[in-house]
Design a protein around this motif. Structure first.
Motif, PDB file in Angstrom:
ATOM      1  N   LYS A 211      -3.477  63.865 100.423  1.00 26.47           N
ATOM      2  CA  LYS A 211      -2.264  64.017  99.964  1.00 26.47           C
ATOM      3  C   LYS A 211      -1.981  63.175  98.650  1.00 26.47           C
ATOM      4  O   LYS A 211      -0.564  62.804  98.388  1.00 26.47           O
ATOM      5  CB  LYS A 211      -1.242  63.644 101.185  1.00 26.47           C
ATOM      6  CG  LYS A 211      -1.442  64.491 102.308  1.00 26.47           C
ATOM      7  CD  LYS A 211      -0.220  64.214 103.379  1.00 26.47           C
ATOM      8  CE  LYS A 211      -0.458  64.936 104.702  1.00 26.47           C
ATOM      9  NZ  LYS A 211      -1.897  65.636 105.150  1.00 26.47           N
ATOM     10  N   VAL A 212      -3.075  63.258  97.964  1.00 25.07           N
ATOM     11  CA  VAL A 212      -2.824  62.619  96.530  1.00 25.07           C
ATOM     12  C   VAL A 212      -2.000  63.730  95.711  1.00 25.07           C
ATOM     13  O   VAL A 212      -2.641  64.865  95.435  1.00 25.07           O
ATOM     14  CB  VAL A 212      -4.309  61.990  96.046  1.00 25.07           C
ATOM     15  CG1 VAL A 212      -4.208  61.526  94.533  1.00 25.07           C
ATOM     16  CG2 VAL A 212      -4.984  61.263  96.694  1.00 25.07           C
ATOM     17  N   PRO A 213      -0.961  63.047  94.791  1.00 22.20           N
ATOM     18  CA  PRO A 213      -0.320  64.094  93.815  1.00 22.20           C
ATOM     19  C   PRO A 213      -1.235  64.496  92.697  1.00 22.20           C
ATOM     20  O   PRO A 213      -2.237  63.849  92.455  1.00 22.20           O
ATOM     21  CB  PRO A 213       0.839  63.303  93.549  1.00 22.20           C
ATOM     22  CG  PRO A 213       0.379  61.982  93.620  1.00 22.20           C
ATOM     23  CD  PRO A 213      -0.526  61.919  95.005  1.00 22.20           C
ATOM     24  N   LYS A 214      -0.877  65.659  92.214  1.00 18.03           N
ATOM     25  CA  LYS A 214      -1.555  66.329  91.135  1.00 18.03           C
ATOM     26  C   LYS A 214      -1.803  65.123  89.872  1.00 18.03           C
ATOM     27  O   LYS A 214      -2.965  65.011  89.345  1.00 18.03           O
ATOM     28  CB  LYS A 214      -0.788  67.471  90.408  1.00 18.03           C
ATOM     29  CG  LYS A 214      -1.625  68.259  89.454  1.00 18.03           C
ATOM     30  CD  LYS A 214      -0.757  69.405  89.172  1.00 18.03           C
ATOM     31  CE  LYS A 214      -1.653  70.290  88.067  1.00 18.03           C
ATOM     32  NZ  LYS A 214      -0.747  71.536  87.420  1.00 18.03           N
ATOM     33  N   ALA A 215      -0.863  64.450  89.668  1.00 22.96           N
ATOM     34  CA  ALA A 215      -1.028  63.559  88.388  1.00 22.96           C
ATOM     35  C   ALA A 215      -1.905  62.391  88.862  1.00 22.96           C
ATOM     36  O   ALA A 215      -2.442  61.923  87.570  1.00 22.96           O
ATOM     37  CB  ALA A 215       0.445  62.827  88.356  1.00 22.96           C
ATOM     38  N   GLU A 216      -2.543  62.250  90.040  1.00 25.75           N
ATOM     39  CA  GLU A 216      -3.488  61.114  90.296  1.00 25.75           C
ATOM     40  C   GLU A 216      -4.788  61.586  90.633  1.00 25.75           C
ATOM     41  O   GLU A 216      -5.698  60.930  91.013  1.00 25.75           O
ATOM     42  CB  GLU A 216      -3.070  60.253  91.407  1.00 25.75           C
ATOM     43  CG  GLU A 216      -1.338  59.680  91.035  1.00 25.75           C
ATOM     44  CD  GLU A 216      -1.027  58.982  92.091  1.00 25.75           C
ATOM     45  OE1 GLU A 216      -1.732  58.550  93.158  1.00 25.75           O
ATOM     46  OE2 GLU A 216       0.276  58.559  91.878  1.00 25.75           O
TER      47      GLU A 216
END
Length: 182
Positions: free
Chosen positions: A50-55
């Motif tokens: 569940k890591v966001p796209k920005a990271e």
């Protein structure tokens, strides 16, 4: 080709056993029609869930040029019978993987890749042409599947997929960076 597959396939596909440079792609008796699909492989370096796209890119260790080997006849049969067709992509050795390329040596959004069969150019593309970029794909996959260090995520294939025969020499490359033959 990419949009058609994106519309039809919404599940992640897991390959059970890969083969490396110089390895053999096994022609299993379940299929008589194997196809090559040139893809950029993304090697995970840190656990992702569940890591966001920005990271997501901070979790990538590197890349590899790969072949997603597809049993096309089995895939079509499964589709016609309205069954999951993951099996057509995950038989032993049907994930052919080139050498590891550290993340800092490659710009994931501008990678030229080639695939030849017996010296004949079949696929020549750049990742700029991908339907979904690497961060978008990683965000989608890690939303549902926890990715661990060493996991390989294949990014999809461009136009030019085609058949392979027993005894063919299939070579994939990122010119000037990596080459592998199977």
């Amino acid at each position: 080709h990419q949009q058609k597959l994106a519309d039809q396939q919404k599940e992640a596909v897991v390959s059970t056993q890969s083969t490396g440079d110089g390895g053999e792609i096994i022609f299993h008796d379940i299929s008589e029609n194997l196809h090559h699909e040139l893809e950029l492989g993304v090697v995970i370096g840190k656990k992702m869930s569940k890591v966001p796209k920005a990271e997501v890119m901070s979790h990538v260790a590197g890349y590899s040029v790969t072949i997603d080997v597809t049993c096309r006849d089995l895939q079509e049969k499964c589709k016609a019978e309205r069954k999951p067709w993951s099996i057509s992509k995950c038989l032993d050795t049907h994930c052919a993987v080139g050498e590891f390329i550290p993340a800092e040596k490659l710009k994931h959004n501008d990678v030229e890749m080639k695939l030849t069969v017996n010296g004949e150019l079949r696929q020549h593309v750049n990742t700029r042409e991908m339907l979904f970029d690497v961060p978008t794909l990683l965000e989608y996959v890690n939303r549902y599947i926890t990715l661990l260090p060493g996991d390989l995520v294949q990014t999809g294939t461009p136009e030019g997929v085609g058949p392979m025969e027993k005894g063919d020499k299939v070579t994939v490359s990122i010119p000037g960076v990596s080459e592998a033959s199977f």
